[in-house]
Structure formats: C-alpha cells, structure tokens
Design a protein around this motif. Structure first.
Motif, mmCIF file in Angstrom:
data_model
loop_
_atom_site.group_PDB
_atom_site.id
_atom_site.type_symbol
_atom_site.label_atom_id
_atom_site.label_comp_id
_atom_site.label_asym_id
_atom_site.label_seq_id
_atom_site.Cartn_x
_atom_site.Cartn_y
_atom_site.Cartn_z
ATOM 1 N N THR A 101 -28.394 10.310 -13.642
ATOM 2 C CA THR A 101 -29.697 9.888 -14.175
ATOM 3 C C THR A 101 -30.829 10.731 -13.593
ATOM 4 O O THR A 101 -30.747 11.211 -12.467
ATOM 5 N N LYS A 102 -31.885 10.913 -14.422
ATOM 6 C CA LYS A 102 -33.026 11.718 -13.957
ATOM 7 C C LYS A 102 -34.114 10.832 -13.372
ATOM 8 O O LYS A 102 -35.186 11.295 -13.035
ATOM 9 N N ALA A 158 -40.331 15.670 -25.273
ATOM 10 C CA ALA A 158 -39.156 16.023 -26.077
ATOM 11 C C ALA A 158 -39.070 15.129 -27.317
ATOM 12 O O ALA A 158 -38.751 15.587 -28.414
ATOM 13 N N ARG A 177 -28.388 -5.311 -18.074
ATOM 14 C CA ARG A 177 -28.426 -4.083 -17.306
ATOM 15 C C ARG A 177 -28.079 -4.414 -15.872
ATOM 16 O O ARG A 177 -28.668 -5.323 -15.279
ATOM 17 N N LYS A 203 -39.215 13.736 -21.038
ATOM 18 C CA LYS A 203 -38.592 13.117 -22.203
ATOM 19 C C LYS A 203 -39.608 12.754 -23.296
ATOM 20 O O LYS A 203 -39.329 12.879 -24.478
ATOM 21 N N ASP A 212 -34.851 20.185 -23.059
ATOM 22 C CA ASP A 212 -36.080 20.025 -22.278
ATOM 23 C C ASP A 212 -36.039 20.914 -21.029
ATOM 24 O O ASP A 212 -36.111 20.423 -19.913
ATOM 25 N N TYR A 241 -31.839 16.846 -21.088
ATOM 26 C CA TYR A 241 -32.209 17.583 -19.880
ATOM 27 C C TYR A 241 -30.994 17.588 -18.974
ATOM 28 O O TYR A 241 -30.583 16.536 -18.479
ATOM 29 N N ASP A 259 -30.392 8.830 -26.460
ATOM 30 C CA ASP A 259 -30.223 9.653 -25.264
ATOM 31 C C ASP A 259 -29.034 10.601 -25.419
ATOM 32 O O ASP A 259 -28.092 10.312 -26.150
ATOM 33 N N GLY A 260 -29.093 11.689 -24.660
ATOM 34 C CA GLY A 260 -28.028 12.684 -24.744
ATOM 35 C C GLY A 260 -26.892 12.433 -23.767
ATOM 36 O O GLY A 260 -26.004 13.267 -23.622
HETATM 37 N N1 UDP Z 1 -34.491 13.545 -20.397
HETATM 38 C C1 UDP Z 1 -35.301 14.571 -20.881
HETATM 39 N N2 UDP Z 1 -36.213 15.127 -20.022
HETATM 40 C C2 UDP Z 1 -36.380 14.704 -18.731
HETATM 41 C C3 UDP Z 1 -35.577 13.644 -18.278
HETATM 42 C C4 UDP Z 1 -34.646 13.083 -19.137
HETATM 43 O O1 UDP Z 1 -35.180 14.981 -22.023
HETATM 44 O O2 UDP Z 1 -37.225 15.263 -18.031
HETATM 45 C C5 UDP Z 1 -33.475 12.946 -21.305
HETATM 46 C C6 UDP Z 1 -32.070 12.941 -20.735
HETATM 47 O O3 UDP Z 1 -31.410 14.142 -20.987
HETATM 48 C C7 UDP Z 1 -31.441 11.779 -21.472
HETATM 49 C C8 UDP Z 1 -32.618 10.818 -21.674
HETATM 50 O O4 UDP Z 1 -33.790 11.599 -21.497
HETATM 51 O O5 UDP Z 1 -30.941 12.170 -22.732
HETATM 52 C C9 UDP Z 1 -32.578 9.648 -20.726
HETATM 53 O O6 UDP Z 1 -32.497 10.100 -19.394
HETATM 54 P P1 UDP Z 1 -31.603 9.368 -18.323
HETATM 55 O O7 UDP Z 1 -30.248 9.139 -18.874
HETATM 56 O O8 UDP Z 1 -31.702 10.153 -17.050
HETATM 57 O O9 UDP Z 1 -32.349 7.995 -18.169
HETATM 58 P P2 UDP Z 1 -31.685 6.539 -18.007
HETATM 59 O O10 UDP Z 1 -30.680 6.399 -19.119
HETATM 60 O O11 UDP Z 1 -31.047 6.544 -16.669
HETATM 61 O O12 UDP Z 1 -32.835 5.606 -18.152
#
Ligand code: UDP
Ligand code: MG
Length: 317
Positions: free
Chosen positions: A205-206, A76, A126, A73, A41, A10, A93-94
């Motif tokens: 981050t999302k 997805a 972390r 996610k 997504d 995303y 993760d992407g």
């Molecule tokens: N992601 C997604 N849809 C969403 C939010 C996140 O597919 O609505 C994907 C995002 O692209 C990434 C993965 O979920 O590949 C993890 O997201 P993020 O890195 O924001 O989370 P964090 O690593 O901070 O926990």
C-alpha cells in the motif's frame, strides 16, 4: 463504447497484467463491451513497460496516460476521466483489491435503474487497527458536522458513473483534489453497494499513517472552515478568561498590596498564549497556502505521453 474503466497505477508491476486479463474475462462473460484507461502515475518500477505491453497485445481498446512524475491518485483519476469516452465510466484500483465482478454488478444496476447516476461500492468489513479506525471515525464525525455535503464512511472512489456526472466532475478543475468531496459536491443520485475488498494482489500500500492524516486534513480544509471557526472560539474563550483573571489580579493588588511572586504564572501564560497564537497562524497558513497554490493555476498533472492502441493501429494501417 459501453464502459470505460479507469485504473490509476503507481508501482503496480506485479498486478496490472493479471488485473487486465481478469477484467477481459469477467466483462466478456457478462457481455459488457469496455475499454481501459490506465494511468501510470510516475511509477518507479516497470509498470510503464507492463502497461505498454498490455496495450500492444490486447484486442480491446487500451489507452495509457504516462505521467511525467508522481502526481498522486487524485490527479491520475482526473487524467483518466478526461480520456474516458464510455456511456459509463468506472474507477478501480490497480492492485486487484477491487474485483471486476463488482464493476459488472454496478453496471447492471445502472442498466436497470435509469434514475441512478452513480453506483459506489462500499467496503463493509475492513480489517484495521483500532487507532486507525478511531481516527477514521473522528474524521467522518468532524467533516459531516462541518461540511455542507455528506461524506459516507467506507465509500471510496471505486465507482461507476454515467456520462453527465463525469462531465460535472471534470468541470471542477481545482488543484487540491479530494475525490470524496468532489463526488459529493457534484450531487446526482448515488446508490451505495456493499462489497468485500480483496487482499492486494502484490506490492504494498502507498498509504502511511502520515499520508492518510494529510489526506484527512485536505478534506477538512478543502470542504469546511471549521478550523477557522474553532480558532475564533478559542480566541473568544481566552479573552474572556484573561479578562476575569485581570480583574482578579487588580483586586488582589488593591486588597493585599504588591507581591512580586508570580513568575510561574507569567511564564506559563506567555507560553500558553504564544502556543495558541502559533497554532492559529499555522491553521490560517494552511488556508492561505492553498489559496496561493490554487491561484497559480498549475496543471493538475503533466503527461509525458498518451497512447491509444486503436489510434496506433489506424496510424500504421
Ligand atoms: N496510486 C496512484 N498514485 C499514488 C498512490 C496510489 O495512482 O500516488 C494508486 C495505486 O496504484 C492503486 C490505488 O491508487 O491502484 C490505491 O492505492 P493503494 O492500494 O496503495 O491504496 P489502498 O488500497 O491501500 O487504500
Ligand atoms: Mg489498494
């Protein structure tokens, strides 16, 4: 195919291309045959174009599922699992936080341990603020005490599964998907492998605090009835307290006669009880609301387009 790698994306335009080339490098040097399943997504940036480019240029098989909007996610991951056809299936993760080398280690582990069905990478250090880590610790404490399945702190969806476990996960088609719960629920032998997550390769981050809080609520409401039990407990305690207070008032009235004073007591009791009742309604509402959405049986995601570069090549031949 040995390994299918699912990557939910995303708004990851900055990282998908370099992630894919790193995957190609690492997996070919470790002798792992793989195909990739990208899920766009509903990204608002150029992620979709980047993914089409990757698919058209690559010699590896690349499938891409393009969602019609952002479904989250969890959706997805579900879409990716449906497309994965490898003997092993990985989710990563992407944003490049999950190193492909760790996936290769997990694959090696599965190769050498036929009785293990799933390897989960656990982030062991972390760097987080103390408020966030306090909430996370409380979440695991509550959910592990209340739920019948186990939730391991730090174990995310960075995993590699065998086929049987993928099929089991796909058979759970509920709308409110809480992966951590689903993975524990289906069971199977899971091995936890510590790793150190990298910084994001780009983008941001999302997850906001609010989103994380909702996600935690999804887990607690989806896997336990603890909030309902908590309500019954509060109700019982309040009834006992009220009864004792009632006796106290009656005795006071008989012994000392009528006293008009007591407005403050009345007002605070009404407010307190009203508040508790509303809280109760809200908690019950969370369950009823989920029930409502779940009974509508809406699809978990809607795909605008699903492509497979092998298929396209065959079609054009
Ligand atoms: N992601 C997604 N849809 C969403 C939010 C996140 O597919 O609505 C994907 C995002 O692209 C990434 C993965 O979920 O590949 C993890 O997201 P993020 O890195 O924001 O989370 P964090 O690593 O901070 O926990
Ligand atoms: Mg990330």
């Amino acid at each position: 195919m040995k390994l299918s790698v699912i990557i939910p994306c995303y708004n990851e335009e900055e990282t998908v291309a370099s992630l894919f080339s790193e995957m190609c490098e690492v997996f070919s040097s470790r002798g792992i045959e793989f195909n990739a399943v990208f899920v766009d997504d509903g990204s608002k940036d150029s992620t979709a174009q980047k993914l089409s480019e990757i698919a058209s240029k690559s010699d590896h098989q690349v499938k891409v599922v393009y969602f019609s909007r952002n479904f989250g996610k969890e959706a997805a991951i579900y879409a990716g699992l449906q497309q994965a056809d490898g003997e092993y299936t990985a989710i990563m993760d992407g944003d490049m936080q999950h190193p492909p080398a760790v996936v290769a280690d997990m694959v090696d582990y599965l190769d050498s341990h036929p009785d293990t069905d799933c390897v989960t990478a656990v982030q062991n250090q972390r760097i987080e603020g103390c408020v966030l880590s306090f909430f996370k610790r409380s979440f695991y404490k509550i959910i592990n005490r209340a739920a019948s399945v186990e939730f391991v702190s730090g174990a995310s969806d960075f995993r590699v599964f065998r086929r049987a476990m993928v099929d089991a996960i796909l058979s759970i088609s509920e709308y409110y998907r809480f992966s951590k719960g689903i993975f524990s629920y289906v069971g199977f032998n899971t091995h936890y492998m510590p790793y150190i997550a990298r910084e994001r390769g780009g983008g941001k981050t999302k997850w906001s605090f609010g989103k994380l809080f909702r996600y935690a609520m999804d887990g607690i409401i989806g896997y336990t009835t603890a909030p309902l039990k908590f309500l019954s407990l509060v109700g019982t305690l309040m009834s006992i307290a009220s009864f004792i207070y009632l006796i106290f008032i009656v005795i006071k009235r008989l012994a000392f006669g009528d006293s008009v004073a007591g407005f403050a007591t009345l007002a605070s009791l009404i407010l307190l009880l009203g508040g508790i009742q509303l809280l109760g309604l809200g908690i019950i509402g969370e369950y009823v609301g989920r029930n409502y959405v779940e009974t509508k049986k809406r699809p978990i995601y809607i795909a605008r387009k699903i492509t497979d570069n092998r298929q396209n090549k065959k079609d054009s031949e």
